[in-house]
Design an enzyme around this catalytic site. Structure first.
Site, PDB file in Angstrom:
ATOM      1  N   ASP A 163      -5.465   2.150  -6.601  1.00 16.50           N
ATOM      2  CA  ASP A 163      -5.411   3.201  -5.591  1.00 16.50           C
ATOM      3  C   ASP A 163      -6.061   4.435  -6.216  1.00 16.50           C
ATOM      4  O   ASP A 163      -5.513   5.049  -7.125  1.00 16.50           O
ATOM      5  CB  ASP A 163      -3.940   3.448  -5.203  1.00 16.50           C
ATOM      6  CG  ASP A 163      -3.777   4.501  -4.108  1.00 16.50           C
ATOM      7  OD1 ASP A 163      -4.639   5.396  -4.014  1.00 16.50           O
ATOM      8  OD2 ASP A 163      -2.763   4.451  -3.385  1.00 16.50           O
ATOM      9  N   TYR A 168       3.181   5.459  -5.123  1.00 10.89           N
ATOM     10  CA  TYR A 168       3.523   6.165  -3.878  1.00 10.89           C
ATOM     11  C   TYR A 168       4.764   5.500  -3.253  1.00 10.89           C
ATOM     12  O   TYR A 168       4.876   4.270  -3.231  1.00 10.89           O
ATOM     13  CB  TYR A 168       2.310   6.048  -2.950  1.00 10.89           C
ATOM     14  CG  TYR A 168       2.399   6.805  -1.667  1.00 10.89           C
ATOM     15  CD1 TYR A 168       2.288   8.186  -1.641  1.00 10.89           C
ATOM     16  CD2 TYR A 168       2.569   6.123  -0.464  1.00 10.89           C
ATOM     17  CE1 TYR A 168       2.348   8.871  -0.445  1.00 10.89           C
ATOM     18  CE2 TYR A 168       2.623   6.807   0.734  1.00 10.89           C
ATOM     19  CZ  TYR A 168       2.517   8.191   0.728  1.00 10.89           C
ATOM     20  OH  TYR A 168       2.573   8.861   1.917  1.00 10.89           O
ATOM     21  N   ARG A 199     -12.081  -4.304  17.742  1.00  9.49           N
ATOM     22  CA  ARG A 199     -11.228  -4.758  16.625  1.00  9.49           C
ATOM     23  C   ARG A 199     -12.029  -5.578  15.614  1.00  9.49           C
ATOM     24  O   ARG A 199     -11.612  -5.750  14.481  1.00  9.49           O
ATOM     25  CB  ARG A 199     -10.020  -5.538  17.172  1.00  9.49           C
ATOM     26  CG  ARG A 199      -9.006  -5.940  16.126  1.00  9.49           C
ATOM     27  CD  ARG A 199      -7.599  -6.201  16.669  1.00  9.49           C
ATOM     28  NE  ARG A 199      -7.577  -6.763  17.985  1.00  9.49           N
ATOM     29  CZ  ARG A 199      -7.915  -8.029  18.307  1.00  9.49           C
ATOM     30  NH1 ARG A 199      -8.257  -8.869  17.358  1.00  9.49           N
ATOM     31  NH2 ARG A 199      -7.877  -8.440  19.544  1.00  9.49           N
ATOM     32  N   LYS A 249      -6.509  11.850   2.552  1.00  8.95           N
ATOM     33  CA  LYS A 249      -6.405  12.895   1.524  1.00  8.95           C
ATOM     34  C   LYS A 249      -7.805  13.430   1.183  1.00  8.95           C
ATOM     35  O   LYS A 249      -8.452  13.981   2.056  1.00  8.95           O
ATOM     36  CB  LYS A 249      -5.672  12.335   0.308  1.00  8.95           C
ATOM     37  CG  LYS A 249      -4.436  11.480   0.655  1.00  8.95           C
ATOM     38  CD  LYS A 249      -3.292  12.274   1.228  1.00  8.95           C
ATOM     39  CE  LYS A 249      -2.159  11.420   1.787  1.00  8.95           C
ATOM     40  NZ  LYS A 249      -1.629  10.378   0.899  1.00  8.95           N
TER      41      LYS A 249
HETATM   42  C1  LIG Z   1      -0.806   9.191   1.047  1.00  6.37           C
HETATM   43  C2  LIG Z   1      -0.971   8.073   0.085  1.00  6.37           C
HETATM   44  C3  LIG Z   1      -0.903   6.743   0.499  1.00  6.37           C
HETATM   45  C4  LIG Z   1      -0.619   6.370   1.942  1.00  6.37           C
HETATM   46  O1  LIG Z   1      -1.659   6.773   2.766  1.00  6.37           O
HETATM   47  P1  LIG Z   1      -1.485   7.141   4.334  1.00  6.37           P
HETATM   48  O2  LIG Z   1      -2.861   7.531   4.735  1.00  6.37           O
HETATM   49  O3  LIG Z   1      -0.478   8.234   4.431  1.00  6.37           O
HETATM   50  O4  LIG Z   1      -0.993   5.903   5.000  1.00  6.37           O
HETATM   51  C5  LIG Z   1      -1.104   5.753  -0.445  1.00  6.37           C
HETATM   52  N1  LIG Z   1      -1.347   6.055  -1.733  1.00  6.37           N
HETATM   53  C6  LIG Z   1      -1.409   7.320  -2.175  1.00  6.37           C
HETATM   54  C7  LIG Z   1      -1.692   7.586  -3.611  1.00  6.37           C
HETATM   55  C8  LIG Z   1      -1.219   8.372  -1.287  1.00  6.37           C
HETATM   56  O5  LIG Z   1      -1.268   9.644  -1.728  1.00  6.37           O
END
Ligand SMILES: *Cc1c(COP(=O)(O)O)cnc(C)c1O
Length: 398
Positions: free
Chosen positions: A186, A113, A58, A211
């Site tokens: 983000d 999101y 951790r 992603k």
């Molecule tokens: C999918 C996504 C998230 C969340 O991510 P996870 O890996 O599903 O927890 C946050 N921001 C954006 C723009 C996303 O596409």
């Protein structure tokens, strides 16, 4: 001491052999939770923060560190902290900004999101953190909200989901910093292939590495890139809260990263072809793609992203389509997969009104332009012609 018992041998035989001077070419998966220090003094120094070293998973793990270093290098940042998911990274950045500033307000893009919206409007508001949601393309409204509420942070997505609005990161950084707020970007949709927010004033860049960074739809992961000082704070909180990325997942994500540029090059090329085809298709009412001259921030996107393209994400509305028509359209797709994710090697389609934006009140969805007929398309690395043929045959079935 010589050991003969099968009980003892079964536990220890073969483990912890001498480390060979021949190093493996690629990063190994290190599943070990615990570590043996060279001496008790060394272990003491690591616990005391006087030297670096591994003690417990951790706190740090070599495979996870390799992934963090790779993402930090790609984003041009000093340090990175990996998380168990993109949402853990979102809340990690928000929490750190709130705690280190002592402020109890946030300003957020209104069309973030769905879960990022819900964390702020739900979870953080229960903890008496007030979030003001603004249209991130209305810089006057952003500046007003920031100067009125003195937030710990301004948070936005480089390309909004699903309408692909472009955040003017350099201007947003000026606005945030003028009020002593941090800018959290983000960067999931653009990736460092197209844009590196830290070079344009952002303080935290985060990704759902699930992603594009990992890119193959087989691992959930998140990461934040920032200064070494901010990373120390993130790490200290992660040690307490424990939303750590596991070494197997870090290894998969690191492997995915190696082809990021190759995948994005193909996805940008495919994205442009598909968006132009959709824009010329009479059955399509609207296409949202920053690479189209009709996109309201086409010029800004070109300025921020340079010549590499505009990414693989787009959304479009089928003319006059209701929810049931969209359901039939998505069921008729044979190549494009109607699955709830994005940024993978395969093309993916999602219906925002019942998935990513379900947490938003319907009136807010309509007001944002996320109507009943809108779908989001994440273009994969397949042949663009095959993607077009599939969209066409599915449109003929509704
Ligand atoms: C999918 C996504 C998230 C969340 O991510 P996870 O890996 O599903 O927890 C946050 N921001 C954006 C723009 C996303 O596409």
């Amino acid at each position: 001491m010589p050991i003969k018992s099968i009980y003892t041998l079964a536990v220890h035989a073969g483990e912890r052999g001498p480390i060979s001077p021949f190093r493996p070419v690629t990063t190994s998966i290190h599943p070990s939770v615990g570590y043996l220090a060279p001496s008790m003094e060394d272990l003491d120094a690591v616990f005391g923060g006087e030297r670096e070293g591994y003690v417990y998973q951790r706190y740090a793990n070599p495979t996870v560190n390799a992934f963090e270093q790779a993402v930090a290098a790609l984003e041009g940042g000093e340090a990175a902290v990996a998380y168990a998911s993109g949402m853990a990274a979102v809340h990690g950045a928000l929490l750190s900004a709130l705690m280190t500033s002592g402020r109890r307000a946030l300003v957020s893009a209104s069309d973030v999101y769905g879960a990022t919206y819900a964390v702020q409007a739900g979870l953080l508001s229960q903890l008496e953190v007030q979030t003001t949601f603004v249209d991130i393309t209305d810089l006057n409204a952003v500046a007003e909200a920031v100067s009125a509420t003195k937030p710990a942070a301004l948070i936005c997505e480089i390309l909004s989901n699903p309408l692909l609005k472009v955040a003017d990161v350099p201007r947003l950084a000026e606005i945030a910093h003028s009020a002593g707020a941090a800018l959290i970007v983000d960067n999931t949709f653009a990736t460092p292939y197209l844009f590196r927010p830290l070079e344009h004033g952002a303080d935290y860049v985060l990704h759902s590495a699930t992603k594009y960074l990992a890119g193959h739809g087989d691992v959930l992961a998140g990461v934040i890139v920032c200064s070494a000082e901010r990373a120390r704070d993130l790490r200290a909180r992660q040690i307490l809260l424990g939303a750590n990325l596991g070494p197997q997942e870090a290894w998969l994500a690191l492997r995915g990263l190696k082809t990021l540029a190759l995948r994005l090059r193909q996805q940008c090329a495919n994205g442009q072809v598909v968006a132009e085809w959709l824009a010329a298709e009479p059955r399509v009412a609207q296409v949202h793609y920053p690479g189209l001259a009709t996109h309201p921030q086409h010029e800004l996107a070109g300025r921020l992203f340079g010549s590499r393209g505009y990414g693989g994400m787009m959304s479009f509305a089928l003319a006059g389509a209701r929810r049931a028509d969209i359901f039939r359209f998505m069921e008729a797709l044979e190549l494009v997969l109607p699955a709830t994710t994005l940024g993978d090697v395969h093309s993916l389609m999602l219906y925002p009104a019942h998935s990513s934006h379900r947490a938003l009140p319907p009136e807010m969805r309509e007001a944002l332009g996320i109507g009943e007929g809108l779908v989001r398309l994440s273009v994969g690395i397949e042949d663009a012609d095959d993607i077009l043929q599939d969209l066409k045959q599915a449109m003929e079935k509704i």
